[in-house]
Write an enzyme that holds these catalytic residues in place. Structure first.
Site, mmCIF file in Angstrom:
data_model
loop_
_atom_site.group_PDB
_atom_site.id
_atom_site.type_symbol
_atom_site.label_atom_id
_atom_site.label_comp_id
_atom_site.label_asym_id
_atom_site.label_seq_id
_atom_site.Cartn_x
_atom_site.Cartn_y
_atom_site.Cartn_z
ATOM 1 N N MET A 275 1.116 -0.922 0.521
ATOM 2 C CA MET A 275 0.480 0.032 -0.382
ATOM 3 C C MET A 275 0.662 0.892 0.044
ATOM 4 S SD MET A 275 -2.974 -1.570 -0.113
ATOM 5 C CE MET A 275 -4.046 0.725 0.525
ATOM 6 N N ARG A 276 2.595 1.369 0.133
ATOM 7 C CA ARG A 276 3.178 1.639 0.230
ATOM 8 C C ARG A 276 2.551 3.147 -1.432
ATOM 9 N NH1 ARG A 276 7.402 0.462 1.913
ATOM 10 N NH2 ARG A 276 7.206 0.854 4.059
#
Length: 684
Positions: A275-276
């Site tokens: 999700m970065r």
């Protein structure tokens, strides 16, 4: 040179400038990785950024740059009084050399005083200096693994921890991470690659007029640096004011649900891990809006954020080139367009494509046929390889003496290989292949320190100091420790090696299916070398001579490119290939004497051309055995009739022979044992 964009003749310089400025507006974006060929002003542009950053307020006398408004309660120089006041100074740009020690990066603790006096005497490192500034790593892809691990920890937690035998120091370490690299020197490990918020590619312009302007500016700077800086001072001041205005506007920028949907859909569409990427895109789009003086994030901000934040996160293996399909990006953004900032609906109300069929499907506009990875042996379209083809021998292989050069053959699908080790214990660069004495790993013993003490062996130190306590007048509970008592821990971990591939590209190897399998095997070994942080080199031999297709390098993808374009055909000068490899090793030992080598010879063992070619090859192979060089022969012989020449070559080399099938991780039970046994035989 202080101008933020001194070289206009660099393709991608505008993207680089924008990426750096966005990080200046919002440090939470996460830094920039600059990829490009040498001589493209990567370092110059990065160093110019520090002059544009706003000044920072610090607590007077604090070595850790604490903010007077919210000082770090765990600061080693603290606690700071609420009325300590503050002073302004320019934001620092701290440069981390690739050869720096661990103590230089995180700081050093005086172990002797800590044991004897219980005092935390701590000398800050580069992470403390970079707090609230820029940490710049030139040639970041050459940074040692143990320093990369420390950078990852600090970047993730915003703090640096120094642990030495139960004594610990913690301080804040929040910095803007900027790295530059030349991909020809090797790629970054994925964990560090993902820590950079944005990435840009820069290359030199091929336009003569632009290159002339670069030379003019460089000569003007060298003739009078002060006048050159003054020439750009006005524009610098304007950029600095715009950064300050964008920072002030940033908290007011609204990231609407429509933009968030576009960000999430884009990351999902391009199959990025984790999700970065979503978070970085959101922060980048917000910074773009603030930089443009807007309070709403538009689709154009999301698109630009994707072009900066996603390319380096889409790599699946080291041979994938970073990049982004802009047509696919535009389709995704259009499909998931949300409400406009003024509240008007943007759900395709204009009757555009797809109210009834939101999924464009494989046959939609711009659709591409699926067969990207078609079979490698079908690219000739039934065409014969004449005039190179010669009558086959009884074992089904072409006659080497009659084979001419053939077009390069594509590599077969790579597979997971068994681990090849160099026997014994080395002292080379940290890696993941062979046993070695390193700064990391399990403790195996103790010795007197050579230079600064980095890893204390507590039990050995106590044993050395214990017999002298009465003579030293010990009267209290503390242990009287002298410098001569200190013992350094000896640790054993893993090192990287030089894996030198010696590949037979002669006519006897040129059967199309077999050469594809051979290239697939070498490609698999290259992937393994990448994962284990090895240097690689490539020597090929065919016709009447051998050549160094790739000198030893950390860039395994460069080796893969050379391998893919490797032509085949002609005689088999095996001795020439071995002698050329021996010369490559001799030169490399002068450059890097601590790095041990592993020779991987990929051949069927045949030798043709000249007088007694097999005898000459045997003599060349024994040179490696005499020097104790670890070796593996990948036996590529096939067909019902096998001569066993590769096994004889392995005996001459003092190594072991494995077939292509035995090289696979799931088919070899004793390959590692065989390699180690060969090393034991050589030592005996």
């Amino acid at each position: 040179m202080t101008t933020p964009f001194p070289f206009t003749a660099v393709v991608g310089q505008d993207d680089l400038r924008l990426a750096l400025l966005l990080n200046a507006v919002s440090p939470a974006v996460g830094g920039v990785l600059v990829r490009g060929e040498k001589g493209t002003a990567k370092s110059t542009a990065v160093r110019a950024l520090s002059a544009l950053l706003p000044r920072v307020g610090v607590v007077p006398g604090c070595r850790f740059s604490c903010d007077p408004a919210s000082p770090d309660p765990a600061c080693p120089d603290g606690p700071h009084a609420p009325d300590a006041g503050g002073e302004d100074r320019p934001a620092r740009m701290v440069e981390l050399p690739v050869g720096a020690s661990e103590d230089r990066l995180v700081g050093a603790l005086d172990i002797e005083r800590a044991l004897a006096e219980g005092v935390k005497a701590f000398e800050p490192g580069l992470l403390a200096d970079a707090h609230r500034g820029i940490l710049y790593v030139d040639e970041v892809n050459l940074l040692h693994d143990h320093l990369v691990d420390l950078l990852l920890d600090a970047a993730a937690m915003g703090s640096s921890y120094v642990e030495r035998e139960g004594v610990s120091v913690r301080h804040a370490a929040r910095f803007l991470l900027v790295g530059t690299m030349n991909p020809e020197e090797g790629e970054l490990r994925p964990q560090l690659l993902d820590r950079f918020g944005l990435t840009v590619e820069v290359t030199a312009s091929r336009e003569p007029g632009e290159r002339v302007e670069v030379v003019r500016r460089r000569l003007a700077h060298d003739d009078d640096p002060a006048a050159f800086a003054a020439r750009w001072a006005g524009e610098e001041a304007a950029v600095r004011e715009r950064i300050a205005a964008a920072r002030a506007l940033l908290p007011s920028v609204r990231l609407g649900d429509g933009a968030l949907r576009q960000i999430a859909a884009t990351c999902a569409s391009f199959e990025v891990d984790g999700m970065r990427a979503d978070i970085v895109m959101a922060r980048t789009a917000t910074a773009l809006a603030a930089w443009a003086g807007r309070t709403d994030v538009l689709a154009e901000d999301v698109r630009q954020a994707a072009l900066l934040a996603l390319p380096h996160r889409r790599r699946r293996n080291p041979f994938d080139a970073p990049g982004l399909d802009e047509e696919k990006l535009d389709e995704t953004l259009e499909q998931y367009a949300g409400p406009e900032p003024d509240g008007s609906e943007g759900d395709g109300g204009d009757g555009g494509d797809g109210d009834d069929d939101p999924d464009p499907g494989p046959g939609g506009p711009g659709g591409q046929p699926e067969p990207e990875d078609g079979p490698g042996d079908g690219d000739t379209g039934g065409r014969a390889d004449s005039p190179a083809d010669a009558p086959d021998t009884p074992d089904g292989e072409p006659r080497p003496s009659g084979a001419g050069e053939r077009a390069p053959v594509g590599a077969a699908e790579p597979f997971r290989t068994r681990v090849l080790h160099v026997p014994g214990v080395g002292e080379g660069a940290a890696g993941r292949r062979s046993r070695a004495r390193t700064e990391q790993g399990r403790t195996t013993g103790a010795r007197r320190p050579r230079g600064a003490l980095t890893r204390l062996h507590l039990a050995a130190t106590v044993r050395a100091a214990a017999p002298h306590q009465r003579a030293r007048g010990r009267s209290g509970p503390g242990l009287v420790v002298r410098r001569d008592d200190l013992r350094q821990a000896v640790r054993e971990g893993r090192e990287s090696n030089l894996v030198l591939f010696v590949v037979d590209a002669s006519g006897s190897m040129a059967a199309r299916q077999r050469m594809g399998a051979v290239k697939g095997a070498v490609l698999s070994l290259l992937l393994d070398a990448y994962q284990r942080r090895d240097k690689v080199g490539l020597v090929t031999f065919r016709g009447s001579a051998a050549e160094v297709a790739l000198p030893p390098t950390s860039s395994v993808d460069a080796a893969a490119v050379r391998l893919e374009s490797l032509p085949t055909g002609g005689r088999t000068p095996l001795a020439a290939g071995l002698l050329r490899a021996h010369e490559v090793l001799r030169v490399e030992r002068l450059r890097d004497p601590a790095r041990r080598a592993l020779i991987v010879v990929v051949t069927d063992g045949r030798a043709t051309g000249g007088v007694e070619p097999l005898v000459l090859a045997s003599r060349a192979a024994r040179l490696f055995a005499a020097e104790g060089t670890a070796s593996v022969v990948v036996d590529c012989e096939s067909g019902p009739v096998r001569l066993g020449l590769a096994a004889r070559l392995a005996d001459d080399l003092g190594g072991t022979a494995v077939t292509l099938e035995e090289l696979r991780a799931d088919t070899v039970a004793g390959l590692v044992r065989d390699v180690r046994d060969a090393g034991t035989r050589r030592a005996a």
